[in-house]
Design a protein around this motif. Structure first.
Motif, PDB file in Angstrom:
ATOM      1  N   GLY A  99       0.673  -1.222  -0.051  1.00  0.00           N
ATOM      2  CA  GLY A  99      -0.002  -0.078   0.102  1.00  0.00           C
ATOM      3  C   GLY A  99       0.815   1.236  -0.015  1.00  0.00           C
ATOM      4  N   GLU A 100       2.074   1.286   0.437  1.00  0.00           N
ATOM      5  CA  GLU A 100       2.993   2.388   0.689  1.00  0.00           C
ATOM      6  C   GLU A 100       3.363   2.664  -0.670  1.00  0.00           C
ATOM      7  N   HIS A 101       3.469   1.860  -1.515  1.00  0.00           N
ATOM      8  CA  HIS A 101       3.951   2.081  -2.939  1.00  0.00           C
ATOM      9  C   HIS A 101       2.898   2.685  -3.760  1.00  0.00           C
ATOM     10  N   LEU A 102       1.592   2.004  -3.426  1.00  0.00           N
ATOM     11  CA  LEU A 102       0.472   2.675  -4.011  1.00  0.00           C
ATOM     12  C   LEU A 102       0.419   4.117  -3.856  1.00  0.00           C
ATOM     13  N   LEU A 103       0.535   4.485  -2.452  1.00  0.00           N
ATOM     14  CA  LEU A 103       0.399   5.854  -2.027  1.00  0.00           C
ATOM     15  C   LEU A 103       1.580   6.670  -2.564  1.00  0.00           C
ATOM     16  N   LEU A 104       2.928   6.342  -2.439  1.00  0.00           N
ATOM     17  CA  LEU A 104       3.789   7.041  -3.251  1.00  0.00           C
ATOM     18  C   LEU A 104       3.553   7.292  -4.718  1.00  0.00           C
ATOM     19  N   ALA A 105       3.098   6.309  -5.510  1.00  0.00           N
ATOM     20  CA  ALA A 105       2.534   6.420  -6.927  1.00  0.00           C
ATOM     21  C   ALA A 105       1.544   7.401  -6.959  1.00  0.00           C
ATOM     22  N   LEU A 106       0.482   7.337  -6.094  1.00  0.00           N
ATOM     23  CA  LEU A 106      -0.550   8.455  -6.403  1.00  0.00           C
ATOM     24  C   LEU A 106      -0.113   9.843  -5.975  1.00  0.00           C
ATOM     25  N   VAL A 107       0.614  10.140  -5.275  1.00  0.00           N
ATOM     26  CA  VAL A 107       1.370  11.544  -5.097  1.00  0.00           C
ATOM     27  C   VAL A 107       2.448  11.768  -6.170  1.00  0.00           C
ATOM     28  N   ALA A 108       2.965  10.860  -6.802  1.00  0.00           N
ATOM     29  CA  ALA A 108       3.886  11.214  -7.916  1.00  0.00           C
ATOM     30  C   ALA A 108       3.412  11.571  -9.124  1.00  0.00           C
ATOM     31  N   ARG A 109       2.271  10.968  -9.234  1.00  0.00           N
ATOM     32  CA  ARG A 109       1.568  11.242 -10.419  1.00  0.00           C
ATOM     33  C   ARG A 109       0.936  12.420 -10.785  1.00  0.00           C
ATOM     34  N   PRO A 110       0.899  13.173 -11.668  1.00  0.00           N
ATOM     35  CA  PRO A 110       0.386  14.690 -11.714  1.00  0.00           C
ATOM     36  C   PRO A 110      -0.841  14.276 -11.798  1.00  0.00           C
TER      37      PRO A 110
ATOM     38  N   GLY B  46      13.928  12.188   3.066  1.00  0.00           N
ATOM     39  CA  GLY B  46      13.512  13.609   2.375  1.00  0.00           C
ATOM     40  C   GLY B  46      13.465  13.121   0.891  1.00  0.00           C
ATOM     41  N   PRO B  47      13.299  14.284   0.199  1.00  0.00           N
ATOM     42  CA  PRO B  47      13.484  14.044  -1.358  1.00  0.00           C
ATOM     43  C   PRO B  47      14.660  13.456  -1.874  1.00  0.00           C
ATOM     44  N   GLU B  48      15.812  13.657  -0.940  1.00  0.00           N
ATOM     45  CA  GLU B  48      17.141  12.942  -1.575  1.00  0.00           C
ATOM     46  C   GLU B  48      17.370  11.596  -1.288  1.00  0.00           C
ATOM     47  N   GLY B  49      16.135  10.902  -0.927  1.00  0.00           N
ATOM     48  CA  GLY B  49      16.076   9.499  -0.816  1.00  0.00           C
ATOM     49  C   GLY B  49      15.677   8.818  -1.897  1.00  0.00           C
ATOM     50  N   GLY B  50      15.509   9.813  -2.918  1.00  0.00           N
ATOM     51  CA  GLY B  50      15.216   8.865  -4.319  1.00  0.00           C
ATOM     52  C   GLY B  50      13.995   9.077  -4.982  1.00  0.00           C
ATOM     53  N   GLY B  51      13.612   8.208  -5.663  1.00  0.00           N
ATOM     54  CA  GLY B  51      12.166   8.183  -6.120  1.00  0.00           C
ATOM     55  C   GLY B  51      11.463   8.868  -6.777  1.00  0.00           C
ATOM     56  N   GLU B  52      11.267  10.291  -6.390  1.00  0.00           N
ATOM     57  CA  GLU B  52      10.232  10.975  -7.055  1.00  0.00           C
ATOM     58  C   GLU B  52      10.264  11.096  -8.411  1.00  0.00           C
ATOM     59  N   ALA B  53      11.325  11.349  -9.041  1.00  0.00           N
ATOM     60  CA  ALA B  53      11.552  11.501 -10.266  1.00  0.00           C
ATOM     61  C   ALA B  53      11.510  10.145 -10.982  1.00  0.00           C
ATOM     62  N   ALA B  54      12.109   9.194 -10.402  1.00  0.00           N
ATOM     63  CA  ALA B  54      11.947   7.829 -11.144  1.00  0.00           C
ATOM     64  C   ALA B  54      10.357   7.254 -11.219  1.00  0.00           C
ATOM     65  N   ALA B  55       9.638   7.586  -9.955  1.00  0.00           N
ATOM     66  CA  ALA B  55       8.326   7.090  -9.821  1.00  0.00           C
ATOM     67  C   ALA B  55       7.377   7.797 -10.782  1.00  0.00           C
ATOM     68  N   ALA B  56       7.670   9.156 -11.073  1.00  0.00           N
ATOM     69  CA  ALA B  56       6.881   9.972 -12.233  1.00  0.00           C
ATOM     70  C   ALA B  56       6.881   9.548 -13.515  1.00  0.00           C
ATOM     71  N   GLY B  57       8.068   8.829 -13.783  1.00  0.00           N
ATOM     72  CA  GLY B  57       8.293   8.388 -15.150  1.00  0.00           C
ATOM     73  C   GLY B  57       7.428   7.496 -15.824  1.00  0.00           C
TER      74      GLY B  57
END
Length: 193
Positions: A146-157, A182-193
């Motif tokens: 579920g945490e991955h789903l939540l992160l994907a929801l907030v990463a997707r415009p 925080g943001p330096e932990g990775g993910g946001e740019a890769a997740a939104a792609g």
């Protein structure tokens, strides 16, 4: 991909199907996934949403999602951009509702029944599921929770991410609540792609 879903993630998707059915909609949307996550009482996503105070503001979140539906799915950024061009979205919606009834833009796609009884995922919901896989793989996790789903929801415009952001929920705040990073932990740019 579903074989990699944890019990929590499977329950989230099943809950999204139920939200879609109860609303009489013909497909499963990102909003349904969010509402299902908000209904989870345990798991990492539920922990993060509670830690961020979202569960205490569920009514406000649902009202904001309803207003976005009323505006035909326009995000806050969309309406602000149009306002910058001199276009008053509120006035346009008011005129449409005057002519076609309250909630006319929100009703598009609702109430149509599928013969098979199965509701497909919208492209946005599919994108969230695909994003959750990318996030899980990027974090080195073997399963999708579920945490991955939540992160994907907030990463997707889009509307869901906009409404969550208005309620203080961003990729960075979810990541901090889940992992203490925080943001330096990775993910946001890769997740939104």
């Amino acid at each position: 991909m579903f074989e990699r879903f944890t019990k929590e993630a499977r329950a989230t998707v099943a809950g999204a199907v139920a939200f879609s059915q109860n609303a009489g909609e013909d497909s499963i949307t990102e909003e349904h996934l969010l509402l299902s996550l908000l209904g989870q009482e345990s798991g990492r996503a539920a922990f993060a949403l509670t830690a961020l105070g979202v569960t205490d503001r569920r009514a406000s979140l649902e009202a904001a999602l309803g207003e976005a539906r009323r505006l035909g799915g326009l995000t806050k950024a969309d309406t602000e951009a149009l306002a910058g061009l001199g276009i008053d979205v509120g006035e346009i919606v008011a005129r449409i509702e005057e002519e076609h009834g309250e909630g006319a833009l929100a009703e598009e796609g609702r109430g149509r029944r599928r013969r098979s009884g199965r509701r497909p995922l919208t492209s946005g919901a599919k994108g969230v599921l695909e994003g959750s896989l990318r996030i899980a793989v990027g974090r080195g996790d073997r399963s999708i929770g579920g945490e991955h789903l939540l992160l994907a929801l907030v990463a997707r415009p889009g509307v869901v991410a906009d409404v969550l952001a208005e309620h203080g929920v961003s990729y960075a705040t979810v990541e901090r609540a889940l992992y203490g990073t925080g943001p330096e932990g990775g993910g946001e740019a890769a997740a939104a792609g």
